[in-house]
Design a protein around this motif. Structure first.
Motif, PDB file in Angstrom:
ATOM      1  N   PRO A 267       0.815  -1.222   0.000  1.00 25.22           N
ATOM      2  CA  PRO A 267       0.000   0.000   0.000  1.00 25.22           C
ATOM      3  C   PRO A 267       0.849   1.272   0.000  1.00 25.22           C
ATOM      4  O   PRO A 267       0.492   2.249  -0.671  1.00 25.22           O
ATOM      5  CB  PRO A 267      -0.816  -0.138   1.285  1.00 25.22           C
ATOM      6  N   ALA A 270       1.883   2.445  -3.323  1.00 24.91           N
ATOM      7  CA  ALA A 270       0.778   3.017  -4.098  1.00 24.91           C
ATOM      8  C   ALA A 270       0.235   4.287  -3.457  1.00 24.91           C
ATOM      9  O   ALA A 270      -0.735   4.862  -3.959  1.00 24.91           O
ATOM     10  CB  ALA A 270      -0.346   1.988  -4.232  1.00 24.91           C
ATOM     11  N   ALA A 272      -1.290   4.499  -0.584  1.00 22.63           N
ATOM     12  CA  ALA A 272      -2.616   4.185  -0.040  1.00 22.63           C
ATOM     13  C   ALA A 272      -2.491   3.567   1.345  1.00 22.63           C
ATOM     14  O   ALA A 272      -1.448   3.017   1.712  1.00 22.63           O
ATOM     15  CB  ALA A 272      -3.352   3.217  -0.968  1.00 22.63           C
ATOM     16  N   ILE A 275      -4.841  -1.749   0.057  1.00 23.43           N
ATOM     17  CA  ILE A 275      -5.267  -2.126  -1.294  1.00 23.43           C
ATOM     18  C   ILE A 275      -6.182  -3.342  -1.206  1.00 23.43           C
ATOM     19  O   ILE A 275      -7.319  -3.318  -1.649  1.00 23.43           O
ATOM     20  CB  ILE A 275      -4.064  -2.436  -2.206  1.00 23.43           C
ATOM     21  N   PHE A 280      -7.264  -2.568  -6.046  1.00 25.48           N
ATOM     22  CA  PHE A 280      -6.558  -2.116  -7.244  1.00 25.48           C
ATOM     23  C   PHE A 280      -7.466  -1.295  -8.151  1.00 25.48           C
ATOM     24  O   PHE A 280      -7.014  -0.348  -8.802  1.00 25.48           O
ATOM     25  CB  PHE A 280      -6.014  -3.322  -8.018  1.00 25.48           C
ATOM     26  N   GLU A 284      -8.727   5.957  -7.082  1.00 23.40           N
ATOM     27  CA  GLU A 284      -7.625   6.679  -6.435  1.00 23.40           C
ATOM     28  C   GLU A 284      -6.261   6.195  -6.898  1.00 23.40           C
ATOM     29  O   GLU A 284      -5.241   6.856  -6.693  1.00 23.40           O
ATOM     30  CB  GLU A 284      -7.721   6.523  -4.919  1.00 23.40           C
ATOM     31  N   HIS A 285      -6.226   5.021  -7.546  1.00 25.12           N
ATOM     32  CA  HIS A 285      -4.957   4.465  -8.020  1.00 25.12           C
ATOM     33  C   HIS A 285      -4.681   4.789  -9.482  1.00 25.12           C
ATOM     34  O   HIS A 285      -3.791   4.196 -10.095  1.00 25.12           O
ATOM     35  CB  HIS A 285      -4.943   2.953  -7.817  1.00 25.12           C
ATOM     36  N   ARG A 286      -5.431   5.731 -10.028  1.00 22.98           N
ATOM     37  CA  ARG A 286      -5.293   6.096 -11.441  1.00 22.98           C
ATOM     38  C   ARG A 286      -3.860   6.463 -11.816  1.00 22.98           C
ATOM     39  O   ARG A 286      -3.342   6.036 -12.859  1.00 22.98           O
ATOM     40  CB  ARG A 286      -6.233   7.268 -11.742  1.00 22.98           C
ATOM     41  N   THR A 288      -1.088   5.800 -10.161  1.00 22.33           N
ATOM     42  CA  THR A 288      -0.055   4.914  -9.629  1.00 22.33           C
ATOM     43  C   THR A 288      -0.209   3.505 -10.215  1.00 22.33           C
ATOM     44  O   THR A 288       0.413   3.166 -11.216  1.00 22.33           O
ATOM     45  CB  THR A 288      -0.119   4.882  -8.089  1.00 22.33           C
ATOM     46  N   LEU A 289      -1.071   2.694  -9.610  1.00 20.61           N
ATOM     47  CA  LEU A 289      -1.238   1.312 -10.052  1.00 20.61           C
ATOM     48  C   LEU A 289      -1.802   1.225 -11.464  1.00 20.61           C
ATOM     49  O   LEU A 289      -1.355   0.400 -12.277  1.00 20.61           O
ATOM     50  CB  LEU A 289      -2.148   0.559  -9.078  1.00 20.61           C
ATOM     51  N   TRP A 290      -2.802   2.023 -11.774  1.00 17.59           N
ATOM     52  CA  TRP A 290      -3.421   1.970 -13.100  1.00 17.59           C
ATOM     53  C   TRP A 290      -2.425   2.365 -14.190  1.00 17.59           C
ATOM     54  O   TRP A 290      -2.345   1.714 -15.230  1.00 17.59           O
ATOM     55  CB  TRP A 290      -4.640   2.889 -13.172  1.00 17.59           C
TER      56      TRP A 290
END
Length: 301
Positions: A267, A270, A272, A275, A280, A284-286, A288-290
């Motif tokens: 987390p 990311a 956060a 997670i 995922f 909010e993960h646009r 970073t993870l996305w």
């Protein structure tokens, strides 16, 4: 299409025919500009396709044609039978196993996307069961890149405590008896979505087996695992109680023709607080993870 940051993406609810003709509810997301990639998103068990809407729209905005859909007996795909007549609210008597989802539904979705976008690079996103099913598909060789998200060989003892004990009790003391009595697994019992009887009981057997689906001697489609030879990246969320690192490694070990890349994501990395198994796909993960996932899916071989 409405939603944060998705105003410039087309989306269309369509009906996708499964391999046996069963109508599956699906949504196709398209960019307003040129299409550069085709991506199929495959759901987790008891998770409707709407969970993936934000991520699908994000990928479409980047130039991808993206398809999400519900497996038979789940989400919007539980409403109609082959004859088009409406089914009752419950799934009593509805025949569908998890292996059916792979053989009939996911296989057809792969074929549909490959045929429709035959000139585009084609990638597969599998969340939990959606990732497990990759190895069962007879046409998985048509997939060039596969991103598995919290996808695992979900033996209960590989889950973190105390979640493993909750799952054991849910399956054996609640789920199995209730499913046999009612003829389906009601979502209110702990899974969130109603499941067909055969799908739930097959999943329960796998969860109780040390090698999960690999211990299923009746699962002939296990022979398809070595057929996948594309790129494979598996994301393991450090705080996900089901898809722990050992469980992810056990699933990836089935892909014997390649060397899967397994990445553990914390987390903190990311930005956060947590997670988990589903997180995922939160918007909010646009950035970073996305973004990292999209860049990998769009990469050249």
């Amino acid at each position: 299409m409405t939603g944060p940051g998705l105003d410039d993406v087309f989306s269309d609810d369509i009906t996708l025919p499964a391999a046996d003709g069963y109508p599956l509810a699906a949504t196709l997301f398209l960019p307003r500009g040129a299409k550069r990639h085709a991506i199929l998103i495959n759901s987790a068990t008891a998770v409707p396709r709407r969970l993936y809407r934000g991520f699908a729209g994000y990928l479409a905005k980047r130039g991808c044609a993206v398809l999400t859909y519900d497996y038979r007996g789940t989400g919007d795909s539980r409403q109609q039978s082959l004859t088009g007549t409406h089914r009752p609210k419950s799934l009593v008597g509805f025949k569908a196993s998890m292996s059916d989802w792979a053989a009939q539904d996911i296989t057809a979705a792969v074929a549909w996307m490959r045929e429709r976008y035959k000139t585009l690079p084609f990638a597969y996103v599998g969340h939990s069961f959606g990732g497990q099913a990759l190895g069962l598909l007879p046409n998985n060789s048509k997939i060039e890149r596969a991103l598995l998200i919290a996808a695992q060989a979900g033996y209960w003892k590989l889950m973190t405590a105390p979640e493993r004990y909750r799952v054991y009790a849910l399956l054996n003391f609640v789920g199995r008896p209730l499913t046999r009595i009612l003829g389906y697994m009601p979502g209110k019992a702990g899974l969130g979505m109603d499941l067909p009887k055969d799908a739930f009981l097959q999943w329960a057997r796998w969860v109780m087996s040390p090698r999960y689906l690999f211990d299923d001697s009746g699962l002939d489609t296990l022979q398809n695992f070595p057929k996948y030879r594309g790129a494979l990246r598996a994301l393991c969320m450090a705080d996900a109680p089901w898809a722990t690192r050992p469980a992810v490694e056990l699933l990836c070990a089935g892909f014997t023709s390649i060397t899967p890349e397994i990445i553990t994501v914390t987390p903190a990395e990311a930005g956060a607080a947590r997670i988990g198994h589903m997180g995922f796909f939160r918007p909010e993960h646009r950035d970073t993870l996305w973004r990292g996932a999209a860049e990998w899916l769009e990469a050249e071989k």
